[in-house]
Design a protein around this motif. Structure first.
Motif, PDB file in Angstrom:
ATOM      1  N   LEU A  45       0.812  -1.216   0.000  1.00  0.00           N
ATOM      2  CA  LEU A  45       0.000   0.000   0.000  1.00  0.00           C
ATOM      3  C   LEU A  45       0.845   1.266   0.000  1.00  0.00           C
ATOM      4  N   GLY A  46       2.122   1.148   0.252  1.00  0.00           N
ATOM      5  CA  GLY A  46       3.029   2.295   0.213  1.00  0.00           C
ATOM      6  C   GLY A  46       2.657   3.372   1.217  1.00  0.00           C
ATOM      7  N   ASP A  47       2.751   4.627   0.770  1.00  0.00           N
ATOM      8  CA  ASP A  47       2.476   5.760   1.653  1.00  0.00           C
ATOM      9  C   ASP A  47       1.026   5.801   2.123  1.00  0.00           C
ATOM     10  N   LEU A  48       0.138   5.182   1.375  1.00  0.00           N
ATOM     11  CA  LEU A  48      -1.269   5.166   1.772  1.00  0.00           C
ATOM     12  C   LEU A  48      -1.451   4.477   3.116  1.00  0.00           C
ATOM     13  N   ASP A  49      -0.645   3.460   3.404  1.00  0.00           N
ATOM     14  CA  ASP A  49      -0.755   2.754   4.673  1.00  0.00           C
ATOM     15  C   ASP A  49      -0.553   3.707   5.846  1.00  0.00           C
ATOM     16  N   LYS A  50       0.458   4.554   5.761  1.00  0.00           N
ATOM     17  CA  LYS A  50       0.721   5.531   6.825  1.00  0.00           C
ATOM     18  C   LYS A  50      -0.428   6.531   6.944  1.00  0.00           C
ATOM     19  N   ALA A  51      -0.931   6.976   5.800  1.00  0.00           N
ATOM     20  CA  ALA A  51      -2.034   7.939   5.806  1.00  0.00           C
ATOM     21  C   ALA A  51      -3.283   7.336   6.439  1.00  0.00           C
ATOM     22  N   LEU A  52      -3.568   6.075   6.128  1.00  0.00           N
ATOM     23  CA  LEU A  52      -4.751   5.418   6.695  1.00  0.00           C
ATOM     24  C   LEU A  52      -4.649   5.285   8.207  1.00  0.00           C
ATOM     25  N   LYS A  53      -3.450   5.033   8.700  1.00  0.00           N
ATOM     26  CA  LYS A  53      -3.267   4.902  10.151  1.00  0.00           C
ATOM     27  C   LYS A  53      -3.547   6.208  10.881  1.00  0.00           C
ATOM     28  N   SER A  54      -3.261   7.335  10.238  1.00  0.00           N
ATOM     29  CA  SER A  54      -3.471   8.623  10.906  1.00  0.00           C
ATOM     30  C   SER A  54      -4.848   9.226  10.614  1.00  0.00           C
ATOM     31  N   HIS A  55      -5.625   8.596   9.764  1.00  0.00           N
ATOM     32  CA  HIS A  55      -6.960   9.078   9.403  1.00  0.00           C
ATOM     33  C   HIS A  55      -7.921   8.898  10.579  1.00  0.00           C
ATOM     34  N   ASP A  56      -8.938   9.768  10.670  1.00  0.00           N
ATOM     35  CA  ASP A  56      -9.954   9.664  11.719  1.00  0.00           C
ATOM     36  C   ASP A  56     -11.032   8.658  11.316  1.00  0.00           C
ATOM     37  N   TYR A  57     -11.404   7.813  12.256  1.00  0.00           N
ATOM     38  CA  TYR A  57     -12.430   6.789  12.024  1.00  0.00           C
ATOM     39  C   TYR A  57     -13.546   6.954  13.024  1.00  0.00           C
ATOM     40  N   PRO A  58     -14.757   6.558  12.641  1.00  0.00           N
ATOM     41  CA  PRO A  58     -15.167   5.914  11.395  1.00  0.00           C
ATOM     42  C   PRO A  58     -15.101   6.884  10.214  1.00  0.00           C
ATOM     43  N   THR A  59     -14.993   6.290   9.029  1.00  0.00           N
ATOM     44  CA  THR A  59     -14.942   7.066   7.792  1.00  0.00           C
ATOM     45  C   THR A  59     -15.684   6.300   6.711  1.00  0.00           C
ATOM     46  N   THR A  60     -15.933   6.958   5.611  1.00  0.00           N
ATOM     47  CA  THR A  60     -16.664   6.327   4.513  1.00  0.00           C
ATOM     48  C   THR A  60     -15.777   6.231   3.274  1.00  0.00           C
ATOM     49  N   THR A  61     -16.235   5.445   2.314  1.00  0.00           N
ATOM     50  CA  THR A  61     -15.528   5.314   1.042  1.00  0.00           C
ATOM     51  C   THR A  61     -15.386   6.683   0.383  1.00  0.00           C
ATOM     52  N   THR A  62     -16.439   7.469   0.397  1.00  0.00           N
ATOM     53  CA  THR A  62     -16.413   8.801  -0.213  1.00  0.00           C
ATOM     54  C   THR A  62     -15.348   9.679   0.438  1.00  0.00           C
ATOM     55  N   GLU A  63     -15.276   9.658   1.769  1.00  0.00           N
ATOM     56  CA  GLU A  63     -14.268  10.463   2.474  1.00  0.00           C
ATOM     57  C   GLU A  63     -12.853   9.995   2.147  1.00  0.00           C
ATOM     58  N   LEU A  64     -12.673   8.694   2.028  1.00  0.00           N
ATOM     59  CA  LEU A  64     -11.351   8.159   1.678  1.00  0.00           C
ATOM     60  C   LEU A  64     -10.935   8.578   0.275  1.00  0.00           C
ATOM     61  N   VAL A  65     -11.869   8.517  -0.659  1.00  0.00           N
ATOM     62  CA  VAL A  65     -11.560   8.919  -2.035  1.00  0.00           C
ATOM     63  C   VAL A  65     -11.241  10.409  -2.094  1.00  0.00           C
ATOM     64  N   GLU A  66     -12.000  11.222  -1.353  1.00  0.00           N
ATOM     65  CA  GLU A  66     -11.720  12.663  -1.327  1.00  0.00           C
ATOM     66  C   GLU A  66     -10.333  12.949  -0.759  1.00  0.00           C
ATOM     67  N   ALA A  67      -9.942  12.224   0.285  1.00  0.00           N
ATOM     68  CA  ALA A  67      -8.668  12.483   0.942  1.00  0.00           C
ATOM     69  C   ALA A  67      -7.481  11.830   0.237  1.00  0.00           C
ATOM     70  N   TYR A  68      -7.666  10.619  -0.297  1.00  0.00           N
ATOM     71  CA  TYR A  68      -6.527   9.845  -0.800  1.00  0.00           C
ATOM     72  C   TYR A  68      -6.735   9.271  -2.198  1.00  0.00           C
ATOM     73  N   GLY A  69      -7.704   9.754  -2.929  1.00  0.00           N
ATOM     74  CA  GLY A  69      -8.053   9.194  -4.230  1.00  0.00           C
ATOM     75  C   GLY A  69      -6.922   9.123  -5.230  1.00  0.00           C
ATOM     76  N   ASP A  70      -5.923  10.007  -5.114  1.00  0.00           N
ATOM     77  CA  ASP A  70      -4.818  10.033  -6.069  1.00  0.00           C
ATOM     78  C   ASP A  70      -3.675   9.093  -5.711  1.00  0.00           C
ATOM     79  N   TYR A  71      -3.707   8.481  -4.543  1.00  0.00           N
ATOM     80  CA  TYR A  71      -2.640   7.556  -4.158  1.00  0.00           C
ATOM     81  C   TYR A  71      -2.594   6.389  -5.145  1.00  0.00           C
ATOM     82  N   GLU A  72      -1.406   6.090  -5.668  1.00  0.00           N
ATOM     83  CA  GLU A  72      -1.217   4.988  -6.606  1.00  0.00           C
ATOM     84  C   GLU A  72      -0.981   3.688  -5.842  1.00  0.00           C
TER      85      GLU A  72
END
Length: 110
Positions: A45-72
């Protein structure tokens, strides 16, 4: 009388040979299994893994796409942005980074 040391060494040699034979048989049995792309999910998952760990939960698919949609993300033979990976899902709610990670890995493992 037999040399006890020599007998122990021969027994150890035989056991080592049997262990090698077992390992070879096991490797042959697994020979047709596919190798995983990565052993460690966080590497996949690369850098996305670190970002997900620091993200606030609960969250939705829409919120994840808005925040991290460009992560490859590495997929099987390709790279895709998170937005494309999650596009096949409905707007789900995730309680933790681990829930998101499992969902993403399930989607890119196809």
């Amino acid at each position: 009388m037999a040399d006890d040391r020599q007998g122990r060494e021969e027994q150890e040699d035989r056991e080592e040979n049997r262990q090698r034979e077992r390992e070879l048989e096991e490797a042959k049995a697994r020979g047709d299994e596919k190798e995983p792309l990565f052993d460690d999910e966080s590497v996949r998952l690369g850098d996305l893994d670190k970002a997900l760990k620091s993200h606030d939960y609960p969250t939705t698919t829409t919120e994840l796409v808005e925040a991290y949609g460009d992560y490859e993300l590495e997929t099987q033979g390709d790279k895709k942005p998170l937005e494309d990976v999650l596009s096949s899902t409905n707007n789900q709610t995730y309680d933790s980074a681990e829930n998101v990670r499992r969902r993403i890995l399930g989607l890119i493992g196809r």
